[in-house]
Design a protein around this motif. Structure first.
Motif, PDB file in Angstrom:
ATOM      1  N   ALA A  92      42.086  33.821  51.341  1.00 32.25           N
ATOM      2  CA  ALA A  92      42.761  32.740  51.206  1.00 32.25           C
ATOM      3  C   ALA A  92      44.026  33.001  52.164  1.00 32.25           C
ATOM      4  O   ALA A  92      44.304  31.825  52.800  1.00 32.25           O
ATOM      5  CB  ALA A  92      43.065  32.439  49.782  1.00 32.25           C
TER       6      ALA A  92
ATOM      7  N   PHE B 112      35.694  32.711  53.000  1.00 34.50           N
ATOM      8  CA  PHE B 112      35.876  32.537  51.781  1.00 34.50           C
ATOM      9  C   PHE B 112      34.480  31.847  51.245  1.00 34.50           C
ATOM     10  O   PHE B 112      33.765  32.404  50.250  1.00 34.50           O
ATOM     11  CB  PHE B 112      36.934  31.508  51.677  1.00 34.50           C
ATOM     12  CG  PHE B 112      37.286  31.258  50.039  1.00 34.50           C
ATOM     13  CD1 PHE B 112      38.111  31.861  49.350  1.00 34.50           C
ATOM     14  CD2 PHE B 112      36.522  30.195  49.484  1.00 34.50           C
ATOM     15  CE1 PHE B 112      38.525  31.511  48.119  1.00 34.50           C
ATOM     16  CE2 PHE B 112      36.896  29.701  48.133  1.00 34.50           C
ATOM     17  CZ  PHE B 112      37.817  30.341  47.464  1.00 34.50           C
TER      18      PHE B 112
ATOM     19  N   LEU C 167      38.684  37.417  47.542  1.00 33.09           N
ATOM     20  CA  LEU C 167      38.855  35.980  47.976  1.00 33.09           C
ATOM     21  C   LEU C 167      40.522  35.640  47.911  1.00 33.09           C
ATOM     22  O   LEU C 167      40.805  34.822  48.819  1.00 33.09           O
ATOM     23  CB  LEU C 167      38.283  35.247  46.647  1.00 33.09           C
ATOM     24  CG  LEU C 167      36.618  35.136  46.510  1.00 33.09           C
ATOM     25  CD1 LEU C 167      36.596  34.318  45.163  1.00 33.09           C
ATOM     26  CD2 LEU C 167      36.155  34.597  47.798  1.00 33.09           C
TER      27      LEU C 167
END
Length: 473
Positions: free
Chosen positions: A71, A419, A67
């Motif tokens: 990002a 995401f 994640l």
């Protein structure tokens, strides 16, 4: 031709020189440039799934590292609208050619420097911090690249063939993907990298992953050579000759074409969602560990399947150009968007671990079929966009307007998609990823229904929705 038209050359001689540019040179300049740009972007996207969580975001929680990597991946999408404003300003004032050269250099140099970065094991948090900066620069470059290449194709196109001409820069997406991921696949196989059980001390994670990034500088040199020899577009030459350029394209496009900005953004929205589901997210879902609800397929094995799927993407881009010229932009894209709704609603049937299988038990024909359908739809929806978005805006703000619409849409439809999809799988299961795609496609259908049909639009005479309404009274 030895003559190079400058932005100040709006004379009849300049127009004649632009008109005489061989069609093959225009095709090559738009296709080569976007292929290089998308190669750079995909090299990062692939590494963001299989490499960067291990060397820039190390830790015990694989999902958290993934994640975090996604990002940073999304940072470029924040930069892309800024790039569209920056490069769009110069593209609408100085010309398409010089601006395209600048965007190519920005993207290429940033990609090359990523290949030189130290890892978190060497300099700690400075490593991901520098990765964020360079990823931002990648986004700036791509933010200016796409709209310039699209304008290059559309503003040279023959009457009635704009969508077919404009599909050439769109082909850069599958070509860049094939180059980037084909090279990664060769390196993974050649150096025996296993994503399901990575060797942190092995050659691949120590230095081999850098090779695709460093090689991008060679491709940039090729792209520069092609674009330096290019002439300015006839449509922009006429804008110079008629003195219709404006000092502040950004202010002008928000003042006169704000409605077209909104429409263009959401017309492009579902295309972005589909694309990053079918490339970045599906890769992470396929190679992720089964204990985290994913499929546990070795990286190299799944990448082969993805490369097969991308061939369907490439095959349907030309088909989309013909359809959009033959039947119109709206009917073509409304039909494709409706098919995307159905495809999204079927995700659970395709991708559940029980049906698809995991690890060595993967149902390969089913996965190939899923990738083929998704990528065929991607070709059909992506192909006409380089005609549709530029056709919404007048010449003096076309670079800025089409670029903003395309790249703001990237924030909504692409930056969040890997995401959000990873989070949906973790919390609710893979079926909800498909619901996300279906919802995005419905939003795009609404925007298409509200948009004008632009198949027969005269690029020299594009105005605004308000002016069109006033003229019809």
């Amino acid at each position: 031709m030895s003559h190079t038209t400058t932005p100040a050359d709006g004379t009849a001689a300049g127009l004649e020189a632009a008109a005489e540019v061989p069609r093959g040179r225009v095709i090559t300049a738009s296709l080569v440039g976007t292929s290089i740009e998308f190669y750079d972007f995909y090299v990062y996207a692939t590494a963001a799934v299989s490499v960067f969580p291990l060397i820039f975001f190390p830790g015990d929680d694989q999902t958290t590292a993934l994640l975090a990597s996604f990002a940073v991946f999304g940072t470029a999408f924040v930069a892309r609208p800024i790039g569209s404003v920056l490069f769009g300003h110069f593209g609408d004032i100085l010309g398409r050619k010089v601006t395209l050269i600048g965007s190519l250099l920005t993207m290429g140099i940033a990609t090359f420097l990523i290949g030189l970065l130290p890892t978190a094991f060497q300099i700690g948090l400075w490593a991901p911090a520098m990765l964020v900066v360079l990823r931002f620069c990648q986004g700036l470059g791509l933010g200016g690249e796409w709209s310039g290449a699209a304008l290059l194709a559309t503003e040279y196109a023959a009457e009635g063939k704009r969508a077919r001409a404009a599909m050439w820069p769109q082909l850069g997406a599958p070509i860049g993907f094939l180059l980037a991921n084909g090279l990664f696949l060769a390196l993974v196989i050649g150096f025996g990298h296993d994503s399901t059980n990575p060797d942190h001390d092995g050659a691949f994670l120590n230095w081999v992953w850098r090779v695709p990034f460093l090689l991008s500088i060679v491709m940039v040199a090729v792209g520069l050579y092609v674009r330096v020899k290019l002439e300015e577009t006839p449509v922009f030459q006429r804008a110079i000759a008629n003195d219709t350029r404006v000092k502040a394209p950004l202010g002008e496009v928000f003042k006169r074409n704000w409605w077209e900005l909104i429409l263009g953004t959401f017309i492009m929205y579902a295309t972005y969602v589909l694309f990053y589901l079918m490339t970045t997210w599906i890769l992470s879902y396929a190679i992720g560990k089964t204990e985290n609800g994913m499929l546990g397929v070795p990286y190299a094995e799944f990448l082969v399947l993805q490369l097969i799927g991308i061939l369907f993407f490439a095959a349907f881009v030309p088909a989309s150009g013909w359809l959009a010229d033959r039947f119109g932009r709206k009917p073509t894209l409304l039909t494709v968007s409706a098919l995307m709704v159905l495809f999204g609603l079927s995700f659970g049937l395709w991708l559940s671990a029980e049906r698809m299988g995991t690890g060595a038990g993967l149902n390969v024909p089913l996965m190939v079929a899923f990738l083929a359908v998704g990528m065929a739809l991607m070709g059909l929806t992506f192909g006409p966009m380089s005609a549709v978005l530029p056709e919404l805006f007048p010449t003096n703000t076309r670079y800025t307007g089409s670029g903003i619409a395309y790249n703001v849409s990237s924030i909504l439809g692409a930056a969040l998609t890997p995401f959000l999809a990873a989070w949906l799988v973790k919390e609710y299961g893979v079926t909800y990823v498909g619901y996300y795609l279906a919802a995005a496609s419905v939003i795009t259908m609404i925007a298409l229904a509200l948009a004008p049909e632009t198949r027969h639009t005269d690029l020299d005479g594009v105005t605004s929705a308000r002016e069109r309404r006033a003229a019809s009274v």
